[in-house]
Motif scaffolding. Structure first.
Motif: not given
Length: 149
Positions: A54-57, A72-75, A80-81, A109-114
């Motif tokens: 379990l990791h945040p992502h 896997h939540l996003g690429i 993003l730590n 997440i998308e706004q952060a460029g991911k």
């Protein structure tokens, strides 16, 4: 037979559409992917089982048959730590299908460029061990993504 349901509401897009060669090439394992809705949502367990990672992502739940399912939540979201993710469970927890494990906002997440596209992978599975893999269409957390023999 393990039935894997969607951990997210959104649209099934299939692994080949994932913007990451490790996932699109099924190097981690076969499965599919979900392009999630762009609003704060909870990622839920796709099977009954135990959280072994379990990791945040990302998280892996192993079902009673020993099948490990990676969500896997996003690429590239590991970069993003943990920012933008809230854990709702802990490694070692026994969980039920549909139980909320991580709260996140794909739009942030998308706004952060991911990319928020989220692969759902049958770890260490043979490609021919999955049946009825869903690769298109609107899904919610009760929708079957694939069956694992």
């Amino acid at each position: 037979m393990t039935t894997v349901t969607s951990p997210l509401a959104g649209v099934a897009i299939g692994l080949s559409a994932v913007p990451d060669p490790v996932f699109s090439g099924a190097m981690v394992g076969p499965g599919t992917a979900v392009d999630p809705v762009r609003e704060p949502i909870e990622a839920v367990s796709p099977v009954d089982g135990i959280i072994v990672s379990l990791h945040p992502h990302a998280f892996v739940v192993v079902d009673p048959d020993g099948h490990g399912v990676l969500t896997h939540l996003g690429i590239d979201t590991v970069q993003l730590n943990g920012e933008g993710f809230e854990l709702l469970a802990a490694k070692g927890d026994t969980v039920e299908r549909g139980q909320a494990l991580v709260r996140w906002d794909p739009a942030v997440i998308e706004q952060a460029g991911k990319s928020p596209v989220s692969p759902v992978i049958a770890l260490e599975a043979a490609a021919d061990s999955l049946g009825a893999v869903l690769e298109e269409g609107v899904v919610d957390t009760a929708t079957t993504l694939f069956k694992w023999k």
